[in-house]
Design an enzyme around this catalytic site. Structure first.
Site, PDB file in Angstrom:
ATOM      1  N   ARG A 208       0.854  -1.187   0.000  1.00  0.00           N
ATOM      2  CA  ARG A 208       0.000   0.000   0.000  1.00  0.00           C
ATOM      3  C   ARG A 208       0.894   1.242   0.000  1.00  0.00           C
ATOM      4  NH1 ARG A 208      -3.574  -2.604  -1.598  1.00  0.00           N
ATOM      5  NH2 ARG A 208      -5.533  -3.155  -0.584  1.00  0.00           N
TER       6      ARG A 208
ATOM      7  N   HIS B 107      -1.588   0.969  -9.498  1.00  0.00           N
ATOM      8  CA  HIS B 107      -2.233   0.006  -8.607  1.00  0.00           C
ATOM      9  C   HIS B 107      -2.811  -1.141  -9.450  1.00  0.00           C
ATOM     10  CE1 HIS B 107      -4.334  -0.571  -4.495  1.00  0.00           C
ATOM     11  NE2 HIS B 107      -4.167  -1.739  -5.087  1.00  0.00           N
TER      12      HIS B 107
HETATM   13  P1  NDP Z   1      -1.896 -11.939   4.137  1.00  0.00           P
HETATM   14  O1  NDP Z   1      -2.743 -11.514   5.269  1.00  0.00           O
HETATM   15  O2  NDP Z   1      -2.029 -13.325   3.612  1.00  0.00           O
HETATM   16  O3  NDP Z   1      -0.360 -11.741   4.525  1.00  0.00           O
HETATM   17  C1  NDP Z   1       0.095 -10.630   5.248  1.00  0.00           C
HETATM   18  C2  NDP Z   1       1.532 -10.885   5.704  1.00  0.00           C
HETATM   19  O4  NDP Z   1       2.007  -9.711   6.360  1.00  0.00           O
HETATM   20  C3  NDP Z   1       1.620 -12.034   6.711  1.00  0.00           C
HETATM   21  O5  NDP Z   1       2.782 -12.800   6.478  1.00  0.00           O
HETATM   22  C4  NDP Z   1       1.735 -11.294   8.052  1.00  0.00           C
HETATM   23  O6  NDP Z   1       2.430 -12.005   9.065  1.00  0.00           O
HETATM   24  C5  NDP Z   1       2.529 -10.081   7.627  1.00  0.00           C
HETATM   25  N1  NDP Z   1       2.386  -8.997   8.602  1.00  0.00           N
HETATM   26  C6  NDP Z   1       1.265  -8.318   8.935  1.00  0.00           C
HETATM   27  N2  NDP Z   1       1.521  -7.417   9.908  1.00  0.00           N
HETATM   28  C7  NDP Z   1       2.841  -7.542  10.183  1.00  0.00           C
HETATM   29  C8  NDP Z   1       3.698  -6.918  11.103  1.00  0.00           C
HETATM   30  N3  NDP Z   1       3.275  -5.958  11.940  1.00  0.00           N
HETATM   31  N4  NDP Z   1       4.987  -7.294  11.135  1.00  0.00           N
HETATM   32  C9  NDP Z   1       5.451  -8.280  10.312  1.00  0.00           C
HETATM   33  N5  NDP Z   1       4.669  -8.911   9.411  1.00  0.00           N
HETATM   34  C10 NDP Z   1       3.387  -8.555   9.348  1.00  0.00           C
HETATM   35  O7  NDP Z   1      -2.129 -10.874   2.978  1.00  0.00           O
HETATM   36  P2  NDP Z   1      -1.979 -11.081   1.399  1.00  0.00           P
HETATM   37  O8  NDP Z   1      -0.665 -11.699   1.134  1.00  0.00           O
HETATM   38  O9  NDP Z   1      -3.194 -11.724   0.852  1.00  0.00           O
HETATM   39  O10 NDP Z   1      -1.982  -9.542   0.909  1.00  0.00           O
HETATM   40  C11 NDP Z   1      -0.991  -8.644   1.343  1.00  0.00           C
HETATM   41  C12 NDP Z   1      -1.284  -7.232   0.876  1.00  0.00           C
HETATM   42  O11 NDP Z   1      -0.985  -7.088  -0.501  1.00  0.00           O
HETATM   43  C13 NDP Z   1      -2.719  -6.759   0.970  1.00  0.00           C
HETATM   44  O12 NDP Z   1      -3.067  -6.415   2.297  1.00  0.00           O
HETATM   45  C14 NDP Z   1      -2.711  -5.562   0.059  1.00  0.00           C
HETATM   46  O13 NDP Z   1      -2.319  -4.413   0.775  1.00  0.00           O
HETATM   47  C15 NDP Z   1      -1.632  -5.900  -0.959  1.00  0.00           C
HETATM   48  N6  NDP Z   1      -2.195  -6.160  -2.302  1.00  0.00           N
HETATM   49  C16 NDP Z   1      -1.867  -5.320  -3.333  1.00  0.00           C
HETATM   50  C17 NDP Z   1      -2.322  -5.547  -4.589  1.00  0.00           C
HETATM   51  C18 NDP Z   1      -1.901  -4.678  -5.715  1.00  0.00           C
HETATM   52  O14 NDP Z   1      -2.398  -4.837  -6.829  1.00  0.00           O
HETATM   53  N7  NDP Z   1      -0.978  -3.766  -5.505  1.00  0.00           N
HETATM   54  C19 NDP Z   1      -3.209  -6.679  -4.909  1.00  0.00           C
HETATM   55  C20 NDP Z   1      -3.491  -7.498  -3.771  1.00  0.00           C
HETATM   56  C21 NDP Z   1      -3.011  -7.230  -2.509  1.00  0.00           C
HETATM   57  P3  NDP Z   1       1.831 -13.391   9.656  1.00  0.00           P
HETATM   58  O15 NDP Z   1       1.929 -14.373   8.514  1.00  0.00           O
HETATM   59  O16 NDP Z   1       2.759 -13.725  10.756  1.00  0.00           O
HETATM   60  O17 NDP Z   1       0.415 -13.117  10.057  1.00  0.00           O
HETATM   61  C1  OXD Z   2      -6.026  -5.761  -3.097  1.00  0.00           C
HETATM   62  C2  OXD Z   2      -5.646  -4.737  -4.081  1.00  0.00           C
HETATM   63  O1  OXD Z   2      -5.935  -5.528  -1.901  1.00  0.00           O
HETATM   64  O2  OXD Z   2      -5.983  -4.893  -5.270  1.00  0.00           O
HETATM   65  O3  OXD Z   2      -6.430  -6.856  -3.558  1.00  0.00           O
HETATM   66  O4  OXD Z   2      -4.982  -3.777  -3.725  1.00  0.00           O
END
Ligand code: NDP
Ligand code: OXD
Length: 312
Positions: A227, A275
């Site tokens: 983000r 994005h």
């Molecule tokens: P998940 O919830 O599956 O994974 C999130 C990861 O972040 C986990 O490994 C989690 O740790 C880690 N995490 C969260 N908080 C912390 C912290 N404080 N310190 C360390 N690690 C942390 O999410 P997704 O993989 O499905 O998606 C991730 C992000 O990708 C979305 O939230 C979105 O913002 C972004 N996104 C962007 C897109 C784009 O087109 N640009 C498209 C889709 C998503 P743990 O495993 O230990 O819980």
């Molecule tokens: C998502 C994105 O969160 O597209 O899936 O940013």
């Protein structure tokens, strides 16, 4: 009477959505066009992205909320989610595959010095650049969840030296797991190409800042597809301008669309996508929705559920 599902911007891709839900026992309506007030009680499910604050809470019979994206930060604002209604994150193969493609592409682009070759081509300059084997390129992924985990595994299969940083420790074949704030400095110090795939929470906001960038090795690259709120733009620009960072690929921004006046647009070492790293497509996301509604109707578990206490 069939149950009713509201979809954000349904009318903009009506043919695709209609085809995706064909044969499933549900009536699909557009989020904006449905006449929120009059028909509020008829709505059973909502598939949303950045709903207006309070709008979901005005649907008294809502059973499930689906996020149109993997991230749920668009739902964490005050009053957006009525208490007690489960929120299901978008997790499905096509979205994951799209992000893996994006990460592989950007990592390979930096790894093989493509921005520099393209620059040289514009100057008609025939000059070979050093080629580093993948096993000597250390990629670090912030966020080792659904998307970060899949990207990490794909990078390992190409031979990269991959580490991931998450809240809790992970076991992923070939990936060095670093967990929690205590291991962040060591993770950063061994990262030549940093990829951000974190969710935006109070703990992760502004994580790409001057202090953390300074811990990356000289000449590192940054790829942000998490983000915009993860990155302090002024700190990133300063690190690029000082030469500490060699390049950045940015897909997300604090304000989207990226404002015309942003210096990022014209920066020679920044590449920008709107994005679009990975999109939620109607066909595959509808399968995820149908699967969950079917489970819900049968009294079975739905998910993956967003955890608002954790923030993702
Ligand atoms: P998940 O919830 O599956 O994974 C999130 C990861 O972040 C986990 O490994 C989690 O740790 C880690 N995490 C969260 N908080 C912390 C912290 N404080 N310190 C360390 N690690 C942390 O999410 P997704 O993989 O499905 O998606 C991730 C992000 O990708 C979305 O939230 C979105 O913002 C972004 N996104 C962007 C897109 C784009 O087109 N640009 C498209 C889709 C998503 P743990 O495993 O230990 O819980
Ligand atoms: C998502 C994105 O969160 O597209 O899936 O940013």
């Amino acid at each position: 009477m069939p149950e009713v599902l509201l979809i954000k911007d349904y009318l903009e891709q009506q043919a695709e959505w209609a085809a995706a839900f064909q044969g499933f026992d549900i009536e699909v309506r557009d989020w904006k066009a449905h006449g929120m007030r009059e028909a509020a009680a008829e709505i059973d499910y909502a598939l949303v992205w950045h709903p207006e604050p309070g709008a979901l809470a005005r649907l008294p019979n809502l059973k499930l909320i689906f996020s149109l994206g993997a991230g749920i930060d668009h739902l964490t604002g005050d009053g957006r989610v009525p208490p007690g209604v489960p929120v299901i994150r978008m997790v499905e193969e096509t979205l994951t595959a799209g992000m893996t493609e994006y990460v592989l592409y950007q990592v390979l682009r930096f790894h093989r010095a493509m921005p520099e070759y393209e620059h040289n081509q514009r100057r008609r300059l025939w000059r070979e650049l050093p080629q580093i084997p993948a096993r000597r390129r250390r990629v670090g992924i912030l966020g080792l969840g659904v998307l970060g985990g899949a990207a990490a595994t794909a990078l390992v299969s190409l031979g990269f030296d991959v580490a991931g940083w998450s809240r809790t420790e992970k076991r992923l074949a070939g990936v060095t797991s670093c967990a929690g704030n205590r291991q962040l400095p060591a993770f950063l110090a061994r990262t030549d190409i940093l990829v951000c795939l974190l969710p935006l929470t109070p703990e992760t906001a502004c994580i790409i800042n001057a202090a953390n960038l300074a811990q990356l090795p000289q000449g590192a690259f940054v790829i942000n597809a998490g983000r915009g709120g993860h990155c302090v733009e002024a700190d990133l620009l300063a690190a690029l301008d000082s030469g500490h960072l060699a390049g950045a690929a940015l897909d997300v921004f604090p304000s989207e669309p990226l404002p015309q006046h942003s210096p990022l647009w014209r920066h020679p070492r920044v590449s920008i996508t709107p994005h679009a790293a990975s999109k939620t497509l109607p066909a595959s996301s509808a399968r995820h929705v149908i699967d969950n509604i079917t489970r819900f109707r049968a009294g079975r578990a739905v998910g993956p559920l967003a955890d608002f206490a954790r923030g993702y």
